[in-house]
Write a protein that holds these residues in place. Structure first.
Motif, PDB file in Angstrom:
ATOM      1  N   ALA A 292      -0.174  -1.763  -5.040  1.00  0.00           N
ATOM      2  CA  ALA A 292       0.788  -2.832  -5.316  1.00  0.00           C
ATOM      3  C   ALA A 292       0.513  -4.048  -4.434  1.00  0.00           C
ATOM      4  CB  ALA A 292       2.213  -2.321  -5.096  1.00  0.00           C
TER       5      ALA A 292
ATOM      6  N   TYR B  60      -0.749  -7.900  -5.807  1.00  0.00           N
ATOM      7  CA  TYR B  60       0.097  -9.080  -5.653  1.00  0.00           C
ATOM      8  C   TYR B  60      -0.366 -10.078  -4.602  1.00  0.00           C
ATOM      9  CZ  TYR B  60       4.113  -8.881  -8.716  1.00  0.00           C
ATOM     10  OH  TYR B  60       4.920  -8.970  -9.810  1.00  0.00           O
TER      11      TYR B  60
ATOM     12  N   ILE C 264       7.124  -4.323  -9.988  1.00  0.00           N
ATOM     13  CA  ILE C 264       6.938  -3.214  -9.053  1.00  0.00           C
ATOM     14  C   ILE C 264       7.459  -1.909  -9.626  1.00  0.00           C
ATOM     15  CG2 ILE C 264       7.663  -2.315  -6.800  1.00  0.00           C
ATOM     16  CD1 ILE C 264       5.544  -4.478  -6.631  1.00  0.00           C
TER      17      ILE C 264
ATOM     18  N   GLY D 223       4.314   4.553  -4.936  1.00  0.00           N
ATOM     19  CA  GLY D 223       3.238   3.605  -4.696  1.00  0.00           C
ATOM     20  C   GLY D 223       1.867   4.148  -5.022  1.00  0.00           C
TER      21      GLY D 223
ATOM     22  N   TRP E  53       0.457   3.674  -8.985  1.00  0.00           N
ATOM     23  CA  TRP E  53       0.684   2.323  -9.494  1.00  0.00           C
ATOM     24  C   TRP E  53       0.042   2.117 -10.864  1.00  0.00           C
ATOM     25  CZ3 TRP E  53       3.052  -2.281  -8.731  1.00  0.00           C
ATOM     26  CH2 TRP E  53       2.462  -3.425  -9.264  1.00  0.00           C
TER      27      TRP E  53
ATOM     28  N   GLN F  33       2.087   1.612 -14.628  1.00  0.00           N
ATOM     29  CA  GLN F  33       1.936   0.399 -15.435  1.00  0.00           C
ATOM     30  C   GLN F  33       1.463   0.729 -16.853  1.00  0.00           C
ATOM     31  OE1 GLN F  33       3.107  -2.350 -14.187  1.00  0.00           O
ATOM     32  NE2 GLN F  33       3.358  -1.485 -12.148  1.00  0.00           N
TER      33      GLN F  33
END
Length: 402
Positions: free
Chosen positions: A58, A62, A205, A296, A299, A303
Motif C-alpha cells: 500500500a 501511494y 485502502i 496489508g 493488497w 484489489q
C-alpha cells in the motif's frame, strides 16, 4: 550487526492498532505513526485501517520514491520477525519498479490539457445557449452539455486528487480547487474536493470492505459530526470554492427566461448526471465484498477481488475518464490515466499467473451484473426477514452499519 537488531512478532505488531498507538511495518521495519496520523496528507483513516499490519504494498502504491527518506524518523528500532514477501507481492513490486524506471509515473501526457480545453469549450456553449438564446430546446441541450462538462471536470478533479495531472504539487492543488469545487456536479451536494480525497483514499485502502470502505456506506447524511469539518485540509479554500459554485450556477439558471425553463434545465442536468453515478457503481457494486479492515499483506488480492473493469474501445476512454481501468487504477493510483490501457495486459497476465480474478465486462454486461447483485441482496433481505438468518455478505452489506 544482526545480533544487535531487535525483533517483534506479527502478533505483537497487531496489538498496536488503536488511535494513539499506530504501528505499521514497511519492508520488515516497524514504524510508529501515531502522532503523524493527524498530519498524514492522505488522511488518518488509511492509517487507522492498516495499523498493526505490514503495509509495504500500500505504501509503495501511494508514495513516490522520495517519500521513503522520511520514514527513518518514525522507526521504532524494531524489525518484523519472520518477515516474508509473497510471490504476488514480489511480482507487483517488480511492475512498479519497471514503470518507475521508464518514467511512467512522471509522464503525465496531455490528457489534462485536452480535457480542460474541452471543458472550457463546453462552458462557452452553455453560457451562449443560456444568455443568447430563448429556445427551450437550446436550453435543454445546454443543460446536457453542462453536465458533460461537469463529468469531465470531475474526472480531472479525481486525477488531480491523486496528483497525476500536473508535475508540481501546487499546480495539482490548484486544479483540485477549480475542478473539484467550482465546476463539478459533485458540489451540488456540497462535497468539497478535500472531503472527497479523505474518503476516497480510505476507499482505495479498504476496497469493498463493508466496515471500512466509505463508498459502500451510503447513509442518507453526508456529515454526521462536526469533527469531519475540522479534519478537512484547506478548509477555507474549499468553502470558498463551493461558494463560488453556488454563486455562478444559480445566476446562470436565473438568466433563463421563465420558471418552466429553469426547472427543466435543472432537472435535465440532474438526470444526465446520473450517467456518472451509474459508472461509479459498476466498478465495485457487483464485485466481492468482505467484513473487517484490510490486511496489508494481501493488497494485490484485495484489489483484484473488489474491482471490475469496463471494456471499451480506445475512442470511448474520454467517456469513462480512465476509470474503466478500475483495477489498474487501484493497483497504481499514481499512474496517469494515459498509461492505464498500456499496462492493463500486464496486470491481466499477473492475475492469470497467480490464479486471481481479472474481471472486465462491457458497459451493458456490467449494468446487468450490478442489477442482478442488487436483486440478490433484495431477495436475501426478504429471506432474512422471513427466517431471521443471514446467508451471505450481500445482506451484511445492508445491515452492518445498522
Amino acid at each position: 550487526m544482526e545480533c544487535d537488531k531487535k525483533y517483534i512478532t506479527i502478533q505483537q505488531l497487531e496489538q498496536h492498532n488503536k488511535p494513539g498507538d499506530l504501528w505499521v511495518s514497511i519492508n520488515g521495519k516497524v514504524y510508529n505513526v501515531s502522532d503523524w496520523s493527524k498530519y498524514h496528507p492522505g488522511g488518518e483513516t488509511p492509517l487507522l485501517n492498516l495499523a498493526g499490519k505490514d503495509v509495504t504494498d500500500a505504501f509503495t502504491a501511494y508514495h513516490p520514491a522520495t517519500a521513503w527518506q522520511y520514514l527513518n524518523k518514525f522507526f521504532t528500532g524494531y524489525r518484523l520477525k519472520d518477515y516474508k514477501v509473497s510471490e504476488v507481492s514480489k511480482d507487483y513490486r517488480n511492475l512498479i519498479h519497471e514503470f518507475t524506471k521508464v518514467g511512467m509515473f512522471e509522464n503525465k501526457g496531455h490528457t489534462a490539457v485536452f480535457t480542460l480545453t474541452s471543458v472550457a469549450a463546453m462552458f462557452g456553449f452553455v453560457f451562449y445557449g443560456v444568455l443568447c438564446c430563448n429556445s427551450l430546446w437550446v436550453h435543454l441541450c445546454s443543460a446536457m452539455v453542462l453536465v458533460m462538462a461537469w463529468i469531465q471536470s470531475a474526472y480531472i478533479g479525481h486525477d488531480s486528487g491523486h496528483y497525476i495531472v500536473m508535475s508540481g504539487h501546487g499546480w495539482n492543488k490548484l486544479v483540485q480547487l477549480i475542478t473539484g469545487n467550482c465546476l463539478t456536479g459533485n458540489c451540488l451536494t456540497g462535497i468539497s474536493i478535500a472531503w472527497w480525497k479523505w474518503t476516497h483514499n480510505a476507499h482505495h485502502i479498504a476496497c469493498n470492505s463493508l466496515d471500512c470502505d466509505p463508498d459502500l456506506q451510503h447513509i442518507p447524511v453526508f456529515a454526521v459530526s462536526s469533527w469531519l469539518f475540522n479534519s478537512v485540509q484547506d478548509r477555507t479554500l474549499n468553502i470558498m470554492g463551493i461558494i463560488v459554485f453556488w454563486t455562478w450556477f444559480p445566476l446562470l439558471v436565473s438568466w433563463l427566461p421563465n420558471w418552466s425553463h429553469r426547472v427543466m434545465f435543472v432537472l435535465t442536468s440532474f438526470v444526465v448526471t446520473s450517467i456518472q453515478h451509474v459508472q461509479f457503481c459498476l466498478n465495485h457494486f457487483s464485485a466481492n465484498v468482505y467484513v473487517g479492515p484490510p490486511n496489508g499483506n494481501d493488497w494485490f488480492e484485495k484489489q483484484t477481488n473488489g474491482t471490475l473493469d469496463i471494456s471499451c474501445s480506445p475512442w470511448m476512454d474520454w467517456f469513462f475518464g480512465g476509470l474503466q481501468f478500475q483495477l489498474e487504477h487501484h493497483l497504481f493510483p499514481r499512474l496517469p490515466r494515459c498509461h492505464l490501457r498500456q499496462v492493463a495486459p500486464l496486470v491481466k497476465d499477473l492475475c492469470n499467473k497467480h490464479n486471481l480474478p481479472y474481471k472486465s465486462l462491457s458497459f451493458w454486461e456490467a449494468n446487468e451484473l450490478t442489477i442482478r447483485t442488487l436483486k440478490m441482496a433484495a431477495m436475501e433481505a426478504r429471506d432474512v426477514n422471513n427466517s431471521g438468518v443471514s446467508k451471505n455478505f450481500l445482506w451484511e452489506a445492508v445491515t452492518i452499519h445498522g
